[in-house]
Design a protein around this motif. Structure first.
Motif: not given
Length: 96
Positions: A29-41
């Motif tokens: 239903h959802h896939v979001g890429i994370t990085d050091a700055f937007y992980y929490d988002d």
């Protein structure tokens, strides 16, 4: 010295919301890429989708690109040995 345009494959941490993971009925239903700055988002967004999608769960997936992340997410969480480096490596050493 010869020049090469070959890229070193990189792995990325994705957060995914899936129903019926590791079955033939698995739906992403959802896939979001994370990085050091937007992980929490990305984690917050995944939980919003999870709460709106009955029977779903949030998974951490390691893959080289978004298409691979969708394929991996259908299986559930990636193995710990792939996930752990994203939480134990200093953020300055992680790809942006």
């Amino acid at each position: 010295m010869p020049v090469s345009l070959d890229k070193t494959p990189q792995l990325h941490l994705f957060v995914a919301v899936v129903t019926d993971a590791d079955t033939d009925r698995a739906t992403v239903h959802h896939v979001g890429i994370t990085d050091a700055f937007y992980y929490d988002d990305q984690v917050n967004r995944a939980w919003e989708v999870k709460w709106a999608t009955p029977g779903s769960a949030v998974y951490l997936v390691v893959a080289g690109d978004r298409s691979a992340a969708y394929r991996e997410a259908r299986k559930g969480d990636s193995p710990d040995e792939l996930i752990n480096p994203f939480f134990t490596t200093p953020t300055t050493a992680l790809p942006a």
